[in-house]
Every structure is written in structure tokens, then in C-alpha cells.
Design a protein around this motif. Sequence first.
Motif, mmCIF file in Angstrom:
data_model
loop_
_atom_site.group_PDB
_atom_site.id
_atom_site.type_symbol
_atom_site.label_atom_id
_atom_site.label_comp_id
_atom_site.label_asym_id
_atom_site.label_seq_id
_atom_site.Cartn_x
_atom_site.Cartn_y
_atom_site.Cartn_z
ATOM 1 N N ASN A 174 0.830 -1.203 0.000
ATOM 2 C CA ASN A 174 0.000 0.000 0.000
ATOM 3 C C ASN A 174 0.872 1.264 0.000
ATOM 4 O O ASN A 174 0.520 2.275 0.582
ATOM 5 C CB ASN A 174 -0.919 0.005 1.239
ATOM 6 C CG ASN A 174 -2.079 0.976 1.106
ATOM 7 O OD1 ASN A 174 -2.376 1.476 0.020
ATOM 8 N ND2 ASN A 174 -2.731 1.264 2.217
ATOM 9 N N HIS A 175 2.025 1.179 -0.659
ATOM 10 C CA HIS A 175 2.983 2.273 -0.529
ATOM 11 C C HIS A 175 2.543 3.599 -1.151
ATOM 12 O O HIS A 175 3.004 4.641 -0.701
ATOM 13 C CB HIS A 175 4.369 1.860 -1.052
ATOM 14 C CG HIS A 175 4.383 1.148 -2.358
ATOM 15 N ND1 HIS A 175 4.268 1.791 -3.566
ATOM 16 C CD2 HIS A 175 4.512 -0.168 -2.634
ATOM 17 C CE1 HIS A 175 4.339 0.902 -4.538
ATOM 18 N NE2 HIS A 175 4.477 -0.294 -4.012
ATOM 19 N N PRO A 176 1.646 3.654 -2.168
ATOM 20 C CA PRO A 176 1.230 4.980 -2.633
ATOM 21 C C PRO A 176 0.549 5.804 -1.539
ATOM 22 O O PRO A 176 0.806 7.008 -1.421
ATOM 23 C CB PRO A 176 0.259 4.662 -3.778
ATOM 24 C CG PRO A 176 0.696 3.331 -4.276
ATOM 25 C CD PRO A 176 1.112 2.585 -3.050
ATOM 26 N N LEU A 177 -0.296 5.160 -0.725
ATOM 27 C CA LEU A 177 -0.954 5.913 0.345
ATOM 28 C C LEU A 177 -0.024 6.129 1.530
ATOM 29 O O LEU A 177 -0.114 7.153 2.220
ATOM 30 C CB LEU A 177 -2.252 5.223 0.771
ATOM 31 C CG LEU A 177 -3.476 5.749 -0.010
ATOM 32 C CD1 LEU A 177 -3.384 5.365 -1.480
ATOM 33 C CD2 LEU A 177 -4.771 5.249 0.584
ATOM 34 N N ILE A 178 0.872 5.187 1.773
ATOM 35 C CA ILE A 178 1.889 5.415 2.794
ATOM 36 C C ILE A 178 2.752 6.606 2.390
ATOM 37 O O ILE A 178 3.123 7.450 3.223
ATOM 38 C CB ILE A 178 2.746 4.154 3.001
ATOM 39 C CG1 ILE A 178 1.881 2.982 3.483
ATOM 40 C CG2 ILE A 178 3.867 4.421 4.009
ATOM 41 C CD1 ILE A 178 2.604 1.652 3.517
ATOM 42 N N ARG A 179 3.063 6.707 1.108
ATOM 43 C CA ARG A 179 3.842 7.837 0.604
ATOM 44 C C ARG A 179 3.119 9.160 0.870
ATOM 45 O O ARG A 179 3.757 10.157 1.248
ATOM 46 C CB ARG A 179 4.096 7.654 -0.899
ATOM 47 C CG ARG A 179 4.639 8.880 -1.633
ATOM 48 C CD ARG A 179 6.011 9.278 -1.164
ATOM 49 N NE ARG A 179 7.003 8.237 -1.396
ATOM 50 C CZ ARG A 179 8.257 8.326 -0.981
ATOM 51 N NH1 ARG A 179 8.665 9.385 -0.291
ATOM 52 N NH2 ARG A 179 9.111 7.341 -1.216
ATOM 53 N N ILE A 180 1.814 9.174 0.693
ATOM 54 C CA ILE A 180 1.051 10.390 0.975
ATOM 55 C C ILE A 180 1.227 10.797 2.430
ATOM 56 O O ILE A 180 1.456 11.971 2.747
ATOM 57 C CB ILE A 180 -0.443 10.168 0.646
ATOM 58 C CG1 ILE A 180 -0.640 10.093 -0.874
ATOM 59 C CG2 ILE A 180 -1.302 11.293 1.230
ATOM 60 C CD1 ILE A 180 -2.068 9.798 -1.283
ATOM 61 N N THR A 181 1.122 9.830 3.335
ATOM 62 C CA THR A 181 1.282 10.137 4.758
ATOM 63 C C THR A 181 2.687 10.649 5.048
ATOM 64 O O THR A 181 2.864 11.658 5.734
ATOM 65 C CB THR A 181 0.999 8.883 5.606
ATOM 66 O OG1 THR A 181 -0.353 8.462 5.389
ATOM 67 C CG2 THR A 181 1.199 9.178 7.087
ATOM 68 N N VAL A 182 3.698 9.967 4.525
ATOM 69 C CA VAL A 182 5.075 10.356 4.785
ATOM 70 C C VAL A 182 5.332 11.787 4.328
ATOM 71 O O VAL A 182 5.972 12.586 5.031
ATOM 72 C CB VAL A 182 6.042 9.370 4.091
ATOM 73 C CG1 VAL A 182 7.464 9.900 4.104
ATOM 74 C CG2 VAL A 182 5.975 8.012 4.765
ATOM 75 N N GLU A 183 4.815 12.147 3.175
ATOM 76 C CA GLU A 183 5.075 13.481 2.636
ATOM 77 C C GLU A 183 4.198 14.540 3.279
ATOM 78 O O GLU A 183 4.687 15.590 3.722
ATOM 79 C CB GLU A 183 4.886 13.476 1.121
ATOM 80 C CG GLU A 183 5.922 12.634 0.390
ATOM 81 C CD GLU A 183 5.795 12.725 -1.116
ATOM 82 O OE1 GLU A 183 4.825 13.346 -1.611
ATOM 83 O OE2 GLU A 183 6.670 12.174 -1.815
ATOM 84 N N LEU A 184 2.880 14.285 3.361
ATOM 85 C CA LEU A 184 1.961 15.320 3.820
ATOM 86 C C LEU A 184 2.019 15.549 5.322
ATOM 87 O O LEU A 184 1.757 16.663 5.794
ATOM 88 C CB LEU A 184 0.520 14.975 3.411
ATOM 89 C CG LEU A 184 0.066 15.549 2.058
ATOM 90 C CD1 LEU A 184 0.917 15.029 0.917
ATOM 91 C CD2 LEU A 184 -1.412 15.234 1.806
ATOM 92 N N VAL A 185 2.361 14.513 6.087
ATOM 93 C CA VAL A 185 2.364 14.646 7.545
ATOM 94 C C VAL A 185 3.735 15.036 8.079
ATOM 95 O O VAL A 185 3.851 15.908 8.942
ATOM 96 C CB VAL A 185 1.890 13.342 8.213
ATOM 97 C CG1 VAL A 185 1.990 13.438 9.739
ATOM 98 C CG2 VAL A 185 0.451 13.037 7.806
ATOM 99 N N PHE A 186 4.795 14.416 7.549
ATOM 100 C CA PHE A 186 6.107 14.565 8.176
ATOM 101 C C PHE A 186 7.081 15.469 7.416
ATOM 102 O O PHE A 186 8.149 15.767 7.941
ATOM 103 C CB PHE A 186 6.748 13.189 8.363
ATOM 104 C CG PHE A 186 5.924 12.257 9.194
ATOM 105 C CD1 PHE A 186 5.742 12.490 10.558
ATOM 106 C CD2 PHE A 186 5.310 11.146 8.631
ATOM 107 C CE1 PHE A 186 4.974 11.635 11.329
ATOM 108 C CE2 PHE A 186 4.546 10.285 9.396
ATOM 109 C CZ PHE A 186 4.366 10.532 10.749
#
Length: 424
Positions: A174-186
Motif C-alpha cells: 500500500n505504498h502509494p498511500l503510505i507515501r502520501i502520509t510520509v510526505e503530507l504529515v512529516f
Amino acid sequence: MTDQTPPGYRALTEKTVPAYLDGLAAIRQRLGGTPADWRVAEVGDGNLNMVFLVDGPEGAVCVKQSLPYVRSFGEAWRMPLERAYFENCYWSAVGPHVPGLAPALYHYEPSLFCIVMEKLAPHIILRRGLIAGTRYPLIAKHVGDYVARACFHTSDLGQPFDDKLDDMAIFAKNHPLIRITVELVFADPYRVMERNRWTGPQLDATAAELRADSALKAAASRMGHRFLTAPQALIHGDLHSGSVMVTESDSRVIDSEFAFYGPIGFDTGAFIANLLLSYFAQPGHATKENDRIAYRAWILEQIPIFWNTFRDGFLTLWRTQAKGDAYPTNLFTSAADEAALEKEREAFIDSVFADTIGFAGCKMIRRLFGFAHVADFDSIKDADMRAGCEKNALALARMMLVEPHRFKKIDDLLKAARDQNTDS
């Protein structure tokens, strides 16, 4: 995984949903009547999916379908469709452990990346209720219980590592949505990004200070590293007040497409962050008839209820239903063993609390200076008032990240929030 639209996929519409559901015998029976009798309304208000509510003479369903792009950006921001698959996998794994706390799933259509599930009525999104000033007496207990059950039973404490590793292999994709979290949150709120936004010009200088705050950037990055390297349990991954639907007596967690194996404190932190955001936004919703002071206090009271419900529930499950390979029960047989194990349990929960504080701070900041904001603040029409409320929230969030030693127990967080909530 690809962002190319696969053969056979089509985006459903209000006009085509009835024909699709007519081909599902169990759903047709649930709705009753014929497609001509069914009422369909598209109600999706998020960025990622289409959501249709369908009412028939005998019953109702909700149809949720992934789109191949972010709705607010269109084709300019492509998005893999598989998130519906991961949401279905999450509910399959977690659903048996959280009866009555999530919608029932009726059907998953792989070719359309579409889930047919229980329509929740007369539920509303929790965030809308908080903006309206409505009290939900059971919400904090329900969500605390949900996180305790969902996370314990998918951890190494609640299941054999073989099963956990099999599930981790699924959700690791599920790395596309994990990528969203990594970029948008952190990351994004702390750097110049076109998609970032904030209340300007009131907070222009504050945004610049945020990007220059070395200690804050280091702390946020530390939490980002923790997010990526602590696969403690299958977490929801997006447990904000827009992902919970409520009535006065019922609460259901929805929208789990961001699920993956990560730190439990990310889920607890997300929910607490959104309660705090609502708390700080309340002055912007006050009127002459209702100053929201009592309601503000009520929101803050929900935080220890949520945390203590989670904490006590998780520990109780560990003491009574431990089936995992971590801390095997047959290793702790004497009174001295049990005392040592209890210290380990307390230490583990303390570490989850520390994560909770840090992740909550990150989640608050991303909603103030990142891409996706919350209606709690955005619905405040007076920009000066809104900016004042947001600055108070930011001050607490920064403290949570840069000065974590201040927060040893949940009451420390409440005190800091009260101290920071100055007149806006």
C-alpha cells in the motif's frame, strides 16, 4: 502496482449504480423492489473516492469506489485504484475484532475497486457534529475500544508472528498511500510546496518560521522515522474525526484505505489531534447565544476518556487474550514472572503514549500548514479569528514535538491545552 486504469474499470455514476447493484443478487434482495425504485445520491466529500448512498423499499447500502486520481486535482494527480483492495483487506482482518464499531461489508468488486457496505443512518461525520457543538457521550469510549481491539489482535501480542508477517506482506504494497502520509504529515509543512496552504496573510510569517524551525523539523522527521520503522500492529492510518460516523449512542470507524503495519500511537495520536483541533477551533464558532466555553471543556474531557479506554482495554486484552509470540504466556508462570511481565506491559503502554504525543503534534501541524486542512478551522469565516485559533493549536503542537518531556501523562496534555487556549 500501477496508476494505469485497468481494463474493465469504469467510474460509477448516480445513473449507473442501480444497474450495477441489480447484478448482485444479495444486494438486490437487501434493497428490495427494482432499480427503478432505488434512490441514489453521490455524497463523497473527500479527495480520493466516490461514495453513493442507495435507498430501496426494503433497505439501503453504501457504495464506495476508488477513483484513479485525487478529486480536487483531477488527472493532474494520478492515484492507484488498489486502495479499495487494501480497505477491504483491512476490514477483513480487523472487522471480527471490532463488532458494532465498523460498517458491515456486503461485497467487494475487484474489477471496479468498489466496496458495497452498510449505509450508516442516521449517523453523521463526527467532525460535523463537533463543529455544530453536539455532544456524543459514548464517542471517546467507542473509539478507544476500537483502537485497543483492532491493534492488539493484529499485533505480535495478539496473533502468531506467522499470521502477522503474511498480513504485513499484503499491506506493505500500500505504498502509494503510505507515501502520501510520509510526505503530507512529516515533510511538506516544513518545506516550500505548492500544494501547502494556510490562513494568509495572517500566518505568512508563521509559515516561514515553521520552515526555519530546525528543532521542529528534526522532531517531525524523528516521528516520520518512527512511523516507517515500527510495525507494531495493523493501524487504520487515517483515524481523524472525518473517519468516524456517530449518533448519540452509536459510533462507527470508516475509511481505512491508508491501513498498514505501523506504530499504534499513530492511530491514537491522530484521534487526539483532531479532538485538540476541534477544541482550539471552538472560539471561532461561538455566538452571543453560545460562547462554546462549556463545549470546549467537554471536548477536552473526551481525550482522557479515549486514552484511558484504549489503555485499559489494550492491557486487559494482553492479560487475558495473549496468543502471540511476543512475551509468550508459558514463559511467565510464577508470581515474580507475572510482576515482571506487568512492568513490561506498563512500559509498552508508556511508549505508545510517547508516540501518541509526537504523532498528534505532527497531525495537528499538517492540518494547519499542509495540503489537507479541516473544516473545524476552514469554516470559521473571520480570517483573523481563524488565524488566532490556529496559532494557539500550533503552539501546543510544537510543544508536543519539541518538548515531549512535558507530557508524562494524559493530564499534562490537558493542562497544556488549557494554558495555550488564549482568547482568540
